[in-house]
Design a protein around this motif. Structure first.
Motif, short mmCIF file in Angstrom:
data_model
loop_
_atom_site.label_atom_id
_atom_site.label_comp_id
_atom_site.label_asym_id
_atom_site.label_seq_id
_atom_site.Cartn_x
_atom_site.Cartn_y
_atom_site.Cartn_z
N TYR A 147 0.82 -1.21 0.00
CA TYR A 147 0.00 0.00 0.00
C TYR A 147 0.85 1.26 0.00
O TYR A 147 0.36 2.34 0.31
N GLY A 148 2.13 1.10 -0.34
CA GLY A 148 2.98 2.27 -0.52
C GLY A 148 3.61 2.82 0.74
O GLY A 148 4.20 3.90 0.72
N THR A 149 3.48 2.11 1.87
CA THR A 149 4.09 2.56 3.13
C THR A 149 5.34 1.74 3.38
O THR A 149 5.27 0.52 3.51
N GLU A 150 6.47 2.38 3.45
CA GLU A 150 7.73 1.65 3.61
C GLU A 150 8.07 1.50 5.09
O GLU A 150 8.10 2.47 5.84
N LEU A 151 8.30 0.25 5.49
CA LEU A 151 8.74 0.00 6.86
C LEU A 151 10.21 0.38 7.00
O LEU A 151 11.01 0.11 6.10
N SER A 152 10.57 0.96 8.12
CA SER A 152 11.98 1.22 8.37
C SER A 152 12.68 -0.10 8.69
O SER A 152 12.06 -1.07 9.13
N ASP A 153 13.99 -0.14 8.47
CA ASP A 153 14.76 -1.34 8.81
C ASP A 153 14.63 -1.66 10.29
O ASP A 153 14.52 -2.84 10.67
N GLU A 154 14.62 -0.63 11.12
CA GLU A 154 14.54 -0.85 12.57
C GLU A 154 13.21 -1.47 12.97
O GLU A 154 13.16 -2.41 13.77
N LEU A 155 12.11 -0.99 12.37
CA LEU A 155 10.80 -1.55 12.68
C LEU A 155 10.69 -2.98 12.15
O LEU A 155 10.12 -3.86 12.81
N SER A 156 11.23 -3.23 10.97
CA SER A 156 11.23 -4.57 10.40
C SER A 156 11.95 -5.55 11.33
O SER A 156 11.48 -6.66 11.58
N GLU A 157 13.08 -5.13 11.87
CA GLU A 157 13.84 -5.99 12.77
C GLU A 157 13.07 -6.26 14.06
O GLU A 157 13.09 -7.38 14.59
N ARG A 158 12.38 -5.25 14.58
CA ARG A 158 11.57 -5.45 15.79
C ARG A 158 10.43 -6.41 15.53
O ARG A 158 10.11 -7.26 16.38
N LEU A 159 9.79 -6.29 14.38
CA LEU A 159 8.71 -7.21 14.04
C LEU A 159 9.19 -8.65 14.00
O LEU A 159 8.52 -9.56 14.50
N VAL A 160 10.35 -8.86 13.42
CA VAL A 160 10.89 -10.22 13.33
C VAL A 160 11.26 -10.74 14.72
O VAL A 160 10.90 -11.87 15.08
N ALA A 161 11.95 -9.94 15.51
CA ALA A 161 12.38 -10.39 16.84
C ALA A 161 11.19 -10.76 17.71
O ALA A 161 11.17 -11.83 18.35
N ASP A 162 10.18 -9.90 17.74
CA ASP A 162 9.00 -10.20 18.54
C ASP A 162 8.20 -11.35 17.94
O ASP A 162 7.61 -12.16 18.68
N GLY A 163 8.17 -11.44 16.62
CA GLY A 163 7.45 -12.53 15.97
C GLY A 163 8.04 -13.89 16.31
O GLY A 163 7.32 -14.86 16.55
N VAL A 164 9.36 -13.96 16.33
CA VAL A 164 10.03 -15.22 16.70
C VAL A 164 9.70 -15.59 18.14
O VAL A 164 9.41 -16.75 18.46
N GLU A 165 9.74 -14.60 19.04
CA GLU A 165 9.41 -14.86 20.45
C GLU A 165 7.99 -15.42 20.57
O GLU A 165 7.76 -16.41 21.29
N MET A 166 7.04 -14.81 19.89
CA MET A 166 5.66 -15.25 19.97
C MET A 166 5.49 -16.65 19.40
O MET A 166 4.79 -17.50 19.98
N PHE A 167 6.12 -16.91 18.27
CA PHE A 167 5.98 -18.21 17.63
C PHE A 167 6.57 -19.32 18.52
O PHE A 167 5.94 -20.38 18.70
N LEU A 168 7.75 -19.08 19.07
CA LEU A 168 8.39 -20.11 19.89
C LEU A 168 7.67 -20.31 21.23
O LEU A 168 7.64 -21.43 21.76
N ARG A 169 7.09 -19.25 21.77
CA ARG A 169 6.30 -19.44 23.00
C ARG A 169 5.12 -20.37 22.76
O ARG A 169 4.74 -21.15 23.63
N ARG A 170 4.58 -20.31 21.56
CA ARG A 170 3.43 -21.17 21.23
C ARG A 170 3.86 -22.61 20.93
O ARG A 170 3.20 -23.56 21.34
N TYR A 171 4.99 -22.79 20.23
CA TYR A 171 5.29 -24.11 19.69
C TYR A 171 6.50 -24.83 20.31
O TYR A 171 6.78 -25.96 19.95
N THR A 172 7.20 -24.19 21.24
CA THR A 172 8.29 -24.91 21.92
C THR A 172 7.69 -25.91 22.90
O THR A 172 6.83 -25.56 23.68
N PRO A 173 8.13 -27.17 22.86
CA PRO A 173 7.56 -28.19 23.77
C PRO A 173 7.76 -27.82 25.24
O PRO A 173 8.75 -27.21 25.60
#
Length: 227
Positions: free
Chosen positions: A201-227
């Motif tokens: 939609y024409g809105t560019e994410l900053s590199d810093e925000l992209s990195e935060r999204l990934v870091a938090d996304g990994v935390e959320m995913f592993l909290r759900r699926y780590t045995p």
């Protein structure tokens, strides 16, 4: 131009196999992708076969219908940033082999974070993938049968490389995944879809925000699926 959704019988029971067949299949997918982007879903299968340098029969032997071919094109584009290599021989996207080889929870977290960052960078740099997503949104309105074919394919089929990686990690006991399709969609939703949606939609994410999204996304995913 042939604007019909399909002009052949349904997919064969088994597609051709072997190295030569794989090369032909790749050539068909590449040709179809180029033509779909230039002319839309209405392009004829004769034109796709000619662009790929194969017979029309070969195209149908591999895919069975234009809907199946279109689905293969889109699925390949979704996972393409996972395997594309730069001209200098280095991988632009994440190395899923390193991810599935992680030898414990901390190594898995580090590998998934590194993969997420590389994946996000590759997706954001993929201009052709962005054009293909726009094409899909447009053609689904003109050809509703594409939506039916896409839904029937299932999320694990849309994203085979990611599905295979998660399945392997679950088999090794590093993840506990009761529903693979849900897990695939959640991983994409956390790590990749925000990168796609904002820039579509024409809105560019900053590199810093992209990195935060990934870091938090990994935390959320592993909290759900780590045995």
């Amino acid at each position: 131009m042939n604007a019909q959704p399909s002009d052949a019988p349904s997919a064969p029971k088994s597609a051709p196999t072997g190295a030569r067949a794989a090369r032909k299949r790749q050539a068909v997918v590449r040709a179809a992708r180029d033509l779909f982007l230039r002319e839309g879903f209405g392009v004829g299968m004769d034109a796709i076969a000619a662009e790929a340098g194969v017979s029309k029969v070969t195209v149908y032997n591999h895919f069975g219908s234009k809907e199946a071919l279109f689905t293969a094109v889109v699925a390949g584009a979704l996972d393409e940033p996972l395997s594309e290599a730069a001209g200098d021989g280095h991988t632009e996207g994440p190395d899923l082999a390193l991810l599935v080889a992680a030898d414990g929870p901390e190594a898995l977290k580090a590998a998934l974070t590194d993969a997420g960052h590389a994946w996000a960078r590759a997706v954001r740099a993929d201009d052709e993938g962005r054009a293909l997503r726009t094409l899909v949104a447009t053609e689904l309105h003109r050809f509703p049968e594409l939506g039916r074919a896409w839904r029937a394919h299932g999320p694990a089929g849309h994203h085979p490389a990611v599905a295979d990686a998660l399945r392997t990690l679950a088999d090794r006991g590093l993840l506990e995944i009761p529903d693979l399709e849900v897990a695939v969609l959640q991983l994409y939703s956390l790590l990749v879809f925000p990168q796609m949606v904002f820039e579509q939609y024409g809105t560019e994410l900053s590199d810093e925000l992209s990195e935060r999204l990934v870091a938090d996304g990994v935390e959320m995913f592993l909290r759900r699926y780590t045995p």
